[in-house]
Design a protein around this motif. Structure first.
Motif, PDB file in Angstrom:
ATOM      1  N   GLY A  44      -0.394  11.897 -15.080  1.00 16.27           N
ATOM      2  CA  GLY A  44       0.748  11.215 -15.680  1.00 16.27           C
ATOM      3  C   GLY A  44       1.788  10.921 -14.612  1.00 16.27           C
ATOM      4  N   LEU A  45       2.285   9.704 -14.601  1.00 18.57           N
ATOM      5  CA  LEU A  45       3.255   9.297 -13.588  1.00 18.57           C
ATOM      6  C   LEU A  45       4.590   8.952 -14.230  1.00 18.57           C
ATOM      7  CD1 LEU A  45       1.031   6.913 -11.410  1.00 18.57           C
ATOM      8  CD2 LEU A  45       1.451   9.355 -11.065  1.00 18.57           C
ATOM      9  N   PRO A  46       5.691   9.279 -13.590  1.00 17.20           N
ATOM     10  CA  PRO A  46       7.007   8.908 -14.131  1.00 17.20           C
ATOM     11  C   PRO A  46       7.218   7.407 -14.054  1.00 17.20           C
ATOM     12  CG  PRO A  46       7.227   9.857 -11.937  1.00 17.20           C
ATOM     13  CD  PRO A  46       5.794  10.044 -12.329  1.00 17.20           C
ATOM     14  N   LEU A  47       8.037   6.884 -14.966  1.00 21.71           N
ATOM     15  CA  LEU A  47       8.282   5.446 -14.984  1.00 21.71           C
ATOM     16  C   LEU A  47       8.941   4.958 -13.698  1.00 21.71           C
ATOM     17  CD1 LEU A  47       9.413   4.764 -18.664  1.00 21.71           C
ATOM     18  CD2 LEU A  47       7.238   4.182 -17.570  1.00 21.71           C
ATOM     19  N   GLY A  48       9.592   5.865 -13.005  1.00 18.93           N
ATOM     20  CA  GLY A  48      10.206   5.480 -11.731  1.00 18.93           C
ATOM     21  C   GLY A  48       9.192   4.960 -10.739  1.00 18.93           C
ATOM     22  N   GLU A  49       7.959   5.420 -10.846  1.00 19.41           N
ATOM     23  CA  GLU A  49       6.923   4.929  -9.938  1.00 19.41           C
ATOM     24  C   GLU A  49       6.546   3.491 -10.276  1.00 19.41           C
ATOM     25  OE1 GLU A  49       3.652   7.399  -9.014  1.00 19.41           O
ATOM     26  OE2 GLU A  49       4.871   9.192  -8.742  1.00 19.41           O
ATOM     27  N   ARG A  50       6.573   3.161 -11.553  1.00 19.91           N
ATOM     28  CA  ARG A  50       6.316   1.768 -11.935  1.00 19.91           C
ATOM     29  C   ARG A  50       7.407   0.864 -11.369  1.00 19.91           C
ATOM     30  NH1 ARG A  50       7.426  -2.319 -15.320  1.00 19.91           N
ATOM     31  NH2 ARG A  50       5.654  -3.471 -16.206  1.00 19.91           N
ATOM     32  N   GLU A  51       8.642   1.341 -11.420  1.00 15.12           N
ATOM     33  CA  GLU A  51       9.755   0.557 -10.898  1.00 15.12           C
ATOM     34  C   GLU A  51       9.604   0.340  -9.398  1.00 15.12           C
ATOM     35  OE1 GLU A  51      13.147   2.792 -12.076  1.00 15.12           O
ATOM     36  OE2 GLU A  51      12.810   2.457 -14.227  1.00 15.12           O
TER      37      GLU A  51
ATOM     38  N   ALA B  71       0.833  -1.203   0.000  1.00 14.41           N
ATOM     39  CA  ALA B  71       0.000   0.000   0.000  1.00 14.41           C
ATOM     40  C   ALA B  71       0.868   1.254   0.000  1.00 14.41           C
ATOM     41  CB  ALA B  71      -0.931  -0.006   1.210  1.00 14.41           C
ATOM     42  N   ALA B  72       1.973   1.216   0.728  1.00 17.19           N
ATOM     43  CA  ALA B  72       2.864   2.380   0.784  1.00 17.19           C
ATOM     44  C   ALA B  72       3.509   2.655  -0.568  1.00 17.19           C
ATOM     45  CB  ALA B  72       3.937   2.163   1.843  1.00 17.19           C
ATOM     46  N   ALA B  73       3.636   1.628  -1.391  1.00 15.06           N
ATOM     47  CA  ALA B  73       4.241   1.783  -2.713  1.00 15.06           C
ATOM     48  C   ALA B  73       3.224   2.158  -3.782  1.00 15.06           C
ATOM     49  CB  ALA B  73       4.950   0.487  -3.116  1.00 15.06           C
ATOM     50  N   THR B  74       1.955   2.211  -3.407  1.00 14.90           N
ATOM     51  CA  THR B  74       0.910   2.464  -4.415  1.00 14.90           C
ATOM     52  C   THR B  74      -0.072   3.559  -4.036  1.00 14.90           C
ATOM     53  OG1 THR B  74      -0.281   0.563  -3.456  1.00 14.90           O
ATOM     54  CG2 THR B  74       0.953   0.164  -5.487  1.00 14.90           C
ATOM     55  N   PHE B  75      -0.267   3.820  -2.753  1.00 15.66           N
ATOM     56  CA  PHE B  75      -1.214   4.838  -2.300  1.00 15.66           C
ATOM     57  C   PHE B  75      -0.459   5.997  -1.643  1.00 15.66           C
ATOM     58  CE2 PHE B  75      -4.045   1.374  -2.968  1.00 15.66           C
ATOM     59  CZ  PHE B  75      -5.289   1.940  -3.237  1.00 15.66           C
ATOM     60  N   TYR B  76      -0.076   6.951  -2.451  1.00 18.31           N
ATOM     61  CA  TYR B  76       0.590   8.163  -1.979  1.00 18.31           C
ATOM     62  C   TYR B  76       0.333   9.242  -3.019  1.00 18.31           C
ATOM     63  CZ  TYR B  76       4.199   6.571  -5.271  1.00 18.31           C
ATOM     64  OH  TYR B  76       4.849   6.133  -6.397  1.00 18.31           O
ATOM     65  N   ALA B  77       0.668  10.477  -2.701  1.00 15.66           N
ATOM     66  CA  ALA B  77       0.394  11.591  -3.608  1.00 15.66           C
ATOM     67  C   ALA B  77       1.163  11.450  -4.928  1.00 15.66           C
ATOM     68  CB  ALA B  77       0.754  12.905  -2.937  1.00 15.66           C
ATOM     69  N   PRO B  78       0.514  11.755  -6.060  1.00 17.58           N
ATOM     70  CA  PRO B  78      -0.914  12.073  -6.165  1.00 17.58           C
ATOM     71  C   PRO B  78      -1.752  10.810  -6.011  1.00 17.58           C
ATOM     72  CG  PRO B  78       0.061  12.012  -8.360  1.00 17.58           C
ATOM     73  CD  PRO B  78       1.187  11.817  -7.387  1.00 17.58           C
TER      74      PRO B  78
ATOM     75  N   HIS C   9      -3.353   0.773 -18.878  1.00 16.75           N
ATOM     76  CA  HIS C   9      -3.275   2.234 -18.966  1.00 16.75           C
ATOM     77  C   HIS C   9      -4.473   2.872 -18.264  1.00 16.75           C
ATOM     78  CE1 HIS C   9      -0.021   2.135 -21.987  1.00 16.75           C
ATOM     79  NE2 HIS C   9      -0.654   1.069 -22.458  1.00 16.75           N
ATOM     80  N   ASP C  10      -4.203   3.944 -17.535  1.00 17.81           N
ATOM     81  CA  ASP C  10      -5.276   4.749 -16.938  1.00 17.81           C
ATOM     82  C   ASP C  10      -5.256   6.134 -17.586  1.00 17.81           C
ATOM     83  OD1 ASP C  10      -7.228   5.946 -15.361  1.00 17.81           O
ATOM     84  OD2 ASP C  10      -5.775   6.486 -13.796  1.00 17.81           O
ATOM     85  N   PRO C  11      -6.137   6.370 -18.552  1.00 20.33           N
ATOM     86  CA  PRO C  11      -6.125   7.666 -19.240  1.00 20.33           C
ATOM     87  C   PRO C  11      -6.710   8.804 -18.427  1.00 20.33           C
ATOM     88  CG  PRO C  11      -7.934   6.320 -20.058  1.00 20.33           C
ATOM     89  CD  PRO C  11      -7.157   5.458 -19.108  1.00 20.33           C
ATOM     90  N   TYR C  12      -7.284   8.509 -17.265  1.00 20.16           N
ATOM     91  CA  TYR C  12      -8.004   9.520 -16.498  1.00 20.16           C
ATOM     92  C   TYR C  12      -7.222  10.058 -15.299  1.00 20.16           C
ATOM     93  CZ  TYR C  12     -11.616   7.268 -19.247  1.00 20.16           C
ATOM     94  OH  TYR C  12     -12.333   6.741 -20.286  1.00 20.16           O
ATOM     95  N   GLY C  13      -6.120   9.419 -14.968  1.00 16.08           N
ATOM     96  CA  GLY C  13      -5.343   9.853 -13.822  1.00 16.08           C
ATOM     97  C   GLY C  13      -4.194  10.760 -14.231  1.00 16.08           C
TER      98      GLY C  13
ATOM     99  N   GLY D  20      -3.155   8.707  -8.717  1.00 19.49           N
ATOM    100  CA  GLY D  20      -2.247   7.816  -9.428  1.00 19.49           C
ATOM    101  C   GLY D  20      -2.325   6.376  -8.991  1.00 19.49           C
ATOM    102  N   TYR D  21      -3.086   6.090  -7.901  1.00 15.16           N
ATOM    103  CA  TYR D  21      -3.136   4.708  -7.422  1.00 15.16           C
ATOM    104  C   TYR D  21      -3.760   3.773  -8.455  1.00 15.16           C
ATOM    105  CZ  TYR D  21      -8.091   3.808  -6.376  1.00 15.16           C
ATOM    106  OH  TYR D  21      -9.447   3.555  -6.480  1.00 15.16           O
ATOM    107  N   VAL D  22      -4.667   4.281  -9.294  1.00 11.63           N
ATOM    108  CA  VAL D  22      -5.301   3.414 -10.293  1.00 11.63           C
ATOM    109  C   VAL D  22      -4.252   2.904 -11.279  1.00 11.63           C
ATOM    110  CG1 VAL D  22      -7.023   3.262 -12.127  1.00 11.63           C
ATOM    111  CG2 VAL D  22      -7.526   4.567 -10.044  1.00 11.63           C
ATOM    112  N   GLN D  23      -3.388   3.809 -11.759  1.00  7.04           N
ATOM    113  CA  GLN D  23      -2.323   3.381 -12.661  1.00  7.04           C
ATOM    114  C   GLN D  23      -1.365   2.426 -11.953  1.00  7.04           C
ATOM    115  OE1 GLN D  23      -1.495   4.120 -16.257  1.00  7.04           O
ATOM    116  NE2 GLN D  23      -0.606   2.223 -15.474  1.00  7.04           N
TER     117      GLN D  23
END
Length: 317
Positions: free
Chosen positions: A298-305, A261-268, A292-296, A271-274
């Protein structure tokens, strides 16, 4: 008491994602496969059209087809989120209520077993907002013919804080199955909401992805969470351990779930949906082309990592 109350009590209902491609088109083949894979787990039901699934953003046609896809894939109860679609031209409270009722009717026509009513944020600013909120739920139940889940949503996603007295009044309605609390990081509000439902016999539903374990300690008995859209086992392990009274296992499972949860639910927070879609992709639940979440935001790829690294560590233990 509606029979769904006891059927759902003590179970996990993932608020499921909607696979969408890079062009913003719902990937129905991916959705079908996702629905089959997810419901192989021990879930009590699923929640479609919820915030995680971008229900208010989808077109009426896509909402209908998403519900049809889930109804065809599973016989577990389906709860459909209903509110004011983003495409709605509703400008007044009456129009917003009409839009919510229309969406609830569509849910009933599509085979949903219950509806979860998004709160109308404007009601929180009115002197008679409490009475109007109760009246809205009564109208949704009467005109859809479906039982209801109340939705205390408060945070960046909208909504407003439901007072304990409002929660008690909602739970007194015959059509109400329970109230889901999703306050994000408002521990006292979450606790007060759960305590307000004590003795009602209705479901005390946690929607608290970041206070998941504590919400059970405060009295929640059922879960409807977006984090389970990609991580059913992490979520269900906490609930199983708490229900069994295995506090050592509960502590271990809560620690694992909270790390994710700490890696997925944080500001913004939007962005948790993506981030859930990335996690679902890593788990093999959704292909990369449909994650893809077209409604949230834009998140940097570092967040995916960050999401992937967390999952690799959890699954490596």
């Amino acid at each position: 008491m509606h029979p769904l109350v006891e059927r759902l009590r003590g179970t996990l209902l993932p608020a499921v994602v909607t696979p969408i491609d890079s062009d913003g088109v719902v990937a129905y083949d991916a959705l079908s496969a996702y629905a089959v894979s997810l419901t192989k787990h021990a879930v009590g039901g699923v929640a479609v059209w919820a915030h995680t699934g971008r229900g208010l953003y989808l077109s009426p046609g896509d909402r209908a087809k998403v519900l049809e896809t889930w109804r065809s894939a599973t016989d577990v109860p389906i709860v459909a989120g209903v509110g004011v679609p983003k495409s709605s031209a509703a400008e007044t409270l009456e129009q917003a209520a009409d839009a919510t009722v229309e969406m609830a009717r569509a849910a009933a026509a599509g085979g949903a077993d219950a509806v979860m009513v998004y709160p109308l944020a404007a009601l929180g600013e009115l002197p008679d907002g409490h009475a109007q909120a109760v009246a809205l739920h009564e109208r949704v139940a009467a005109e859809s013919g479906l039982p209801l889940v109340g939705f205390y949503l408060h945070g960046e996603a909208g909504g407003y804080p439901y007072s304990p007295s409002l929660i008690r009044d909602l739970l007194s309605l015959d059509a109400m199955l329970g109230v889901k609390t999703a306050t994000l990081d408002r521990a006292i509000g979450c606790q007060d909401a759960i305590w307000a439902g004590r003795g009602s016999g209705k479901l005390l539903i946690t929607g608290e992805d970041r206070m998941y374990g504590p919400s059970f300690m405060w009295g929640a008995d059922t879960a409807l969470v977006g984090i389970a859209s990609a991580q059913v086992e992490l979520s269900s392990a906490v609930l199983r351990a708490w229900t069994a009274g295995d506090h050592a296992a509960f502590l271990t499972a809560s620690d694992r779930l909270d790390r994710f949860a700490a890696a997925t639910f944080y500001a913004p927070i939007e962005g948790y949906v993506q981030r859930m879609l990335w996690a679902a992709e890593w788990e093999g639940l959704v292909p990369a082309a449909a994650a893809h979440d077209p409604y949230g935001p834009g998140l940097p790829l570092g967040e995916r990592e960050l999401v992937v690294r967390c999952l690799e560590q959890l699954h490596g233990q």
